[in-house]
Design a protein around this motif. Structure first.
Motif, PDB file in Angstrom:
ATOM      1  N   ILE A 170       1.009  -1.391  -0.671  1.00  0.00           N
ATOM      2  CA  ILE A 170      -0.044   0.182  -0.054  1.00  0.00           C
ATOM      3  C   ILE A 170       1.026   1.382  -0.292  1.00  0.00           C
ATOM      4  CG2 ILE A 170      -2.371  -1.379   1.419  1.00  0.00           C
ATOM      5  CD1 ILE A 170      -1.145   0.039   3.973  1.00  0.00           C
ATOM      6  N   GLU A 171       0.633   2.238  -0.688  1.00  0.00           N
ATOM      7  CA  GLU A 171       1.018   3.484  -0.425  1.00  0.00           C
ATOM      8  C   GLU A 171       1.177   4.272   0.568  1.00  0.00           C
ATOM      9  OE1 GLU A 171       2.584   4.870  -3.262  1.00  0.00           O
ATOM     10  OE2 GLU A 171       1.367   3.840  -4.798  1.00  0.00           O
ATOM     11  N   GLU A 172       2.238   4.904   0.904  1.00  0.00           N
ATOM     12  CA  GLU A 172       2.752   5.086   2.101  1.00  0.00           C
ATOM     13  C   GLU A 172       1.950   6.246   2.949  1.00  0.00           C
ATOM     14  OE1 GLU A 172       6.665   5.752   1.870  1.00  0.00           O
ATOM     15  OE2 GLU A 172       7.627   3.547   2.117  1.00  0.00           O
ATOM     16  N   CYS A 173       1.482   6.681   1.867  1.00  0.00           N
ATOM     17  CA  CYS A 173       0.641   8.398   2.303  1.00  0.00           C
ATOM     18  C   CYS A 173      -0.447   8.222   1.009  1.00  0.00           C
ATOM     19  CB  CYS A 173       1.351   9.404   1.543  1.00  0.00           C
ATOM     20  SG  CYS A 173       0.469  10.862   1.441  1.00  0.00           S
ATOM     21  N   THR A 174      -1.954   8.371   2.136  1.00  0.00           N
ATOM     22  CA  THR A 174      -3.120   8.990   1.725  1.00  0.00           C
ATOM     23  C   THR A 174      -3.740   9.497   1.014  1.00  0.00           C
ATOM     24  OG1 THR A 174      -3.925   9.499   3.698  1.00  0.00           O
ATOM     25  CG2 THR A 174      -4.180   7.501   4.461  1.00  0.00           C
ATOM     26  N   SER A 175      -2.872  10.783   0.337  1.00  0.00           N
ATOM     27  CA  SER A 175      -2.907  10.883  -0.644  1.00  0.00           C
ATOM     28  C   SER A 175      -2.512  10.230  -1.853  1.00  0.00           C
ATOM     29  CB  SER A 175      -2.035  12.695  -0.483  1.00  0.00           C
ATOM     30  OG  SER A 175      -0.957  12.377  -0.494  1.00  0.00           O
ATOM     31  N   GLN A 176      -1.984   9.704  -1.592  1.00  0.00           N
ATOM     32  CA  GLN A 176      -1.455   8.733  -3.030  1.00  0.00           C
ATOM     33  C   GLN A 176      -2.337   7.669  -3.135  1.00  0.00           C
ATOM     34  OE1 GLN A 176       2.360   7.786  -2.166  1.00  0.00           O
ATOM     35  NE2 GLN A 176       3.285   9.633  -2.432  1.00  0.00           N
ATOM     36  N   TRP A 177      -3.638   7.049  -2.508  1.00  0.00           N
ATOM     37  CA  TRP A 177      -4.134   5.822  -2.869  1.00  0.00           C
ATOM     38  C   TRP A 177      -5.400   6.625  -3.323  1.00  0.00           C
ATOM     39  CZ3 TRP A 177      -6.263   4.042   2.646  1.00  0.00           C
ATOM     40  CH2 TRP A 177      -5.047   3.134   3.411  1.00  0.00           C
ATOM     41  N   THR A 178      -5.023   5.427  -4.239  1.00  0.00           N
ATOM     42  CA  THR A 178      -5.939   5.756  -5.731  1.00  0.00           C
ATOM     43  C   THR A 178      -6.973   4.707  -6.069  1.00  0.00           C
ATOM     44  OG1 THR A 178      -4.579   4.567  -7.156  1.00  0.00           O
ATOM     45  CG2 THR A 178      -4.436   6.607  -6.825  1.00  0.00           C
ATOM     46  N   ARG A 179      -6.828   3.218  -5.919  1.00  0.00           N
ATOM     47  CA  ARG A 179      -7.851   2.210  -6.138  1.00  0.00           C
ATOM     48  C   ARG A 179      -7.654   1.410  -5.093  1.00  0.00           C
ATOM     49  NH1 ARG A 179      -8.514   0.446 -12.432  1.00  0.00           N
ATOM     50  NH2 ARG A 179     -10.168  -0.995 -10.789  1.00  0.00           N
ATOM     51  N   ASN A 180      -8.514   0.212  -4.707  1.00  0.00           N
ATOM     52  CA  ASN A 180      -8.134  -1.167  -4.304  1.00  0.00           C
ATOM     53  C   ASN A 180      -8.138  -1.009  -3.355  1.00  0.00           C
ATOM     54  OD1 ASN A 180      -9.432  -3.610  -4.438  1.00  0.00           O
ATOM     55  ND2 ASN A 180      -6.919  -4.284  -5.391  1.00  0.00           N
ATOM     56  N   THR A 181      -6.811  -0.098  -2.892  1.00  0.00           N
ATOM     57  CA  THR A 181      -6.339  -0.321  -0.729  1.00  0.00           C
ATOM     58  C   THR A 181      -7.046  -0.404  -0.170  1.00  0.00           C
ATOM     59  OG1 THR A 181      -4.706   1.523  -2.062  1.00  0.00           O
ATOM     60  CG2 THR A 181      -4.908   1.188   0.303  1.00  0.00           C
ATOM     61  N   LEU A 182      -8.490   0.025   0.303  1.00  0.00           N
ATOM     62  CA  LEU A 182      -9.281   0.152   0.930  1.00  0.00           C
ATOM     63  C   LEU A 182     -10.009  -1.682   1.355  1.00  0.00           C
ATOM     64  CD1 LEU A 182     -11.818   2.869   1.474  1.00  0.00           C
ATOM     65  CD2 LEU A 182      -9.657   2.165   3.027  1.00  0.00           C
ATOM     66  N   ASN A 183     -10.080  -2.060  -0.216  1.00  0.00           N
ATOM     67  CA  ASN A 183     -10.248  -3.633  -0.454  1.00  0.00           C
ATOM     68  C   ASN A 183      -9.695  -4.560  -0.138  1.00  0.00           C
ATOM     69  OD1 ASN A 183     -12.660  -5.404  -1.056  1.00  0.00           O
ATOM     70  ND2 ASN A 183     -10.796  -5.540  -3.053  1.00  0.00           N
ATOM     71  N   THR A 184      -8.503  -3.688  -0.671  1.00  0.00           N
ATOM     72  CA  THR A 184      -7.076  -4.882   0.370  1.00  0.00           C
ATOM     73  C   THR A 184      -6.840  -5.066   1.834  1.00  0.00           C
ATOM     74  OG1 THR A 184      -5.703  -4.066  -2.182  1.00  0.00           O
ATOM     75  CG2 THR A 184      -4.204  -5.127  -0.118  1.00  0.00           C
ATOM     76  N   LEU A 185      -7.502  -3.717   2.136  1.00  0.00           N
ATOM     77  CA  LEU A 185      -6.956  -4.149   3.343  1.00  0.00           C
ATOM     78  C   LEU A 185      -8.632  -3.910   4.570  1.00  0.00           C
ATOM     79  CD1 LEU A 185      -5.681  -1.089   4.495  1.00  0.00           C
ATOM     80  CD2 LEU A 185      -4.583  -2.751   4.561  1.00  0.00           C
ATOM     81  N   ASP A 186      -9.330  -5.134   3.353  1.00  0.00           N
ATOM     82  CA  ASP A 186     -10.724  -5.036   4.197  1.00  0.00           C
ATOM     83  C   ASP A 186     -11.453  -4.750   5.188  1.00  0.00           C
ATOM     84  OD1 ASP A 186     -11.280  -7.901   3.035  1.00  0.00           O
ATOM     85  OD2 ASP A 186     -11.678  -8.528   5.356  1.00  0.00           O
ATOM     86  N   ILE A 187     -11.652  -3.445   4.055  1.00  0.00           N
ATOM     87  CA  ILE A 187     -12.453  -2.314   4.646  1.00  0.00           C
ATOM     88  C   ILE A 187     -13.817  -2.305   3.617  1.00  0.00           C
ATOM     89  CG2 ILE A 187     -12.794  -0.037   5.608  1.00  0.00           C
ATOM     90  CD1 ILE A 187     -10.118  -0.028   6.163  1.00  0.00           C
ATOM     91  N   ASP A 188     -14.573  -1.991   4.321  1.00  0.00           N
ATOM     92  CA  ASP A 188     -15.580  -2.084   3.019  1.00  0.00           C
ATOM     93  C   ASP A 188     -15.889  -0.291   2.836  1.00  0.00           C
ATOM     94  OD1 ASP A 188     -16.234  -4.372   1.958  1.00  0.00           O
ATOM     95  OD2 ASP A 188     -17.982  -5.177   3.706  1.00  0.00           O
ATOM     96  N   SER A 189     -17.274  -0.306   1.685  1.00  0.00           N
ATOM     97  CA  SER A 189     -17.359   1.201   1.932  1.00  0.00           C
ATOM     98  C   SER A 189     -19.617   0.996   1.030  1.00  0.00           C
ATOM     99  CB  SER A 189     -16.896   1.863   0.264  1.00  0.00           C
ATOM    100  OG  SER A 189     -16.032   2.120   1.268  1.00  0.00           O
ATOM    101  N   ILE A 190     -19.899   1.159   2.187  1.00  0.00           N
ATOM    102  CA  ILE A 190     -21.351   0.545   1.092  1.00  0.00           C
ATOM    103  C   ILE A 190     -21.850   2.419   0.620  1.00  0.00           C
ATOM    104  CG2 ILE A 190     -23.820   0.706   2.008  1.00  0.00           C
ATOM    105  CD1 ILE A 190     -21.604  -1.359   3.171  1.00  0.00           C
ATOM    106  N   LEU A 191     -22.270   1.815  -0.859  1.00  0.00           N
ATOM    107  CA  LEU A 191     -21.810   2.996  -1.939  1.00  0.00           C
ATOM    108  C   LEU A 191     -23.750   2.272  -2.298  1.00  0.00           C
ATOM    109  CD1 LEU A 191     -19.160   2.222  -4.163  1.00  0.00           C
ATOM    110  CD2 LEU A 191     -19.342   4.271  -1.506  1.00  0.00           C
ATOM    111  N   THR A 192     -24.154   1.032  -1.947  1.00  0.00           N
ATOM    112  CA  THR A 192     -26.266   1.401  -2.466  1.00  0.00           C
ATOM    113  C   THR A 192     -26.661   2.234  -1.426  1.00  0.00           C
ATOM    114  OG1 THR A 192     -25.675  -0.844  -1.126  1.00  0.00           O
ATOM    115  CG2 THR A 192     -25.029  -1.139  -3.348  1.00  0.00           C
ATOM    116  N   LYS A 193     -26.450   2.313  -0.106  1.00  0.00           N
ATOM    117  CA  LYS A 193     -27.598   3.190   0.418  1.00  0.00           C
ATOM    118  C   LYS A 193     -26.885   4.572   0.846  1.00  0.00           C
ATOM    119  CE  LYS A 193     -30.068   2.195   4.961  1.00  0.00           C
ATOM    120  NZ  LYS A 193     -30.638   1.612   5.492  1.00  0.00           N
TER     121      LYS A 193
END
Length: 383
Positions: free
Chosen positions: A33-56
């Protein structure tokens, strides 16, 4: 109100897993994963097993209730009393027949309209109307109410001055992210919220696996009342991400030919949260994760500001889940990020929905006695 669902351990007990070891699956370290969160662009949260609820989408007051518990009836009545007074304000209220401030975009506000927020006659720069931002109702003797009305007047004038500045500069240069950030901070301050920007903050960091990840939010709402004088950093009420870009929902799905494109479009239309692109979700989610240890409450509240559109978020993550994420393990009960719809604070109708949650946060920030800590195990919100 907030959906009530089983707690973390109630859900765990009802699953097929009987122990923590059975629930954890090691994720290889080579998934960097990138060392600075400002560089996170895609799939990092999924890699860390963190869900984002977008259907509600969730109501802002529900997201606030997930993070805080406001029990003092005096605070609740104070919020409603101040909301009623603000609702009648001629410039930003929504109980008036003609709102001075009711625009789709800040670019649509002309200098003459902006000057009307400060002077009785904008053609005469010396005719300043000192009553424009005064909302104190008669016979008000509540000290916190009076303090709120004073803040509303002071920061309302600063808010109007920034709008004047933007309306005059937009013809010669693009509106910058810093302008939008300043405008948002002054708007939030009208409702009692004190904020700090990245220019005066230090970066926070946590270790995730073998990587040290840092984060520096654009804006924070500090929690001074829960900060120990011997701590190195302020505790937080909320973390804010600011961007100068906003894409309307109807602009997200251009009409294209082909069955494959149609299938993709149908899949995307199932999402209710369509105004946050992947990079913005990842970066804001990363900030919530890294800043979580600085929250003294239940999870961490977030705010995303896209131009003048405000989206509330809530990061549901308890201590066990947080440690699992840092160790790069997998846990059956994932941390989750929830979002509201976007609210444009330039629009009178949207401000009607914003005033109560912003006032509530403002009184929470300076009335710690009204907050009770929730159970250490976060209730899971219905998806």
């Amino acid at each position: 109100m907030a959906d009530k669902i089983p707690t973390l351990f109630e859900r765990t007990a009802s699953s097929h897993y009987n122990s923590r070891d059975q629930q954890r699956i090691f994720i290889p370290m080579e998934s960097d994963i990138e060392e600075c969160t400002s560089q996170w662009t895609r799939n990092t949260l999924n890699t860390l097993d963190i869900d984002s609820i977008l259907t509600k989408s969730f109501d802002p007051m529900d997201l606030i209730s997930f993070a805080f518990s406001v029990n003092d009836p005096k605070i609740l009545s104070r919020v409603e009393r101040c909301k009623t007074a603000i609702a009648k304000h001629s410039i930003i209220g929504f109980d008036t027949h003609c709102n001075v401030l009711d625009a789709d975009e800040v670019e649509n506000i002309e200098p003459c309209a902006a000057f009307e927020m400060m002077v009785a006659d904008f053609r005469n720069r010396h005719c300043y109307d000192i009553s424009k931002w005064n909302i104190q109702p008669p016979h008000c003797d509540d000290k916190l109410d009076i303090q709120l009305y004073q803040k509303f007047q002071v920061h309302g004038e600063l808010f109007a001055q920034q709008l004047i500045n933007i309306s005059m500069m937009k013809k010669s240069q693009d509106i910058t992210e810093g302008m939008y950030q300043s405008l948002f901070q002054k708007f939030a301050a009208m409702f009692g919220l004190t904020s700090l920007s990245s220019s005066v903050l230090g970066a926070a960091q946590i270790n995730i696996g073998n990587t040290t990840v840092t984060s520096l939010p654009d804006v924070i709402f500090p929690d001074v009342s829960h900060t120990d004088k011997d701590d190195d950093r302020l505790k937080l009420l909320a973390v804010c991400k600011v961007t100068k870009d906003f894409t309307r929902r109807e602009e997200l799905f251009p009409v294209e030919q082909g069955n494959n494109r149609k299938r993709i479009r149908r899949k995307e239309e199932e999402k209710v949260i369509q105004h946050l692109d992947e990079a913005l979700q990842e970066q804001h989610g990363g900030e919530l994760l890294v800043q979580l240890p600085l929250s003294e409450h239940n999870g961490l509240l977030g705010i995303i500001v896209q131009k003048t559109h405000i989206t509330f978020s809530y990061f549901q993550c308890n201590k066990i889940q947080f440690e699992v994420v840092k160790s790069r393990d997998h846990y059956i009960n994932k941390p989750v990020i929830y979002y509201s719809r976007p609210y444009n604070y330039l629009k009178a109708a949207d401000r009607e929905e914003l005033i109560r949650p912003l006032l509530t946060l403002g009184f929470i920030q300076y009335s710690p006695c009204c907050i009770s800590r929730k159970d250490p195990y976060i209730k899971t919100v219905e998806k």
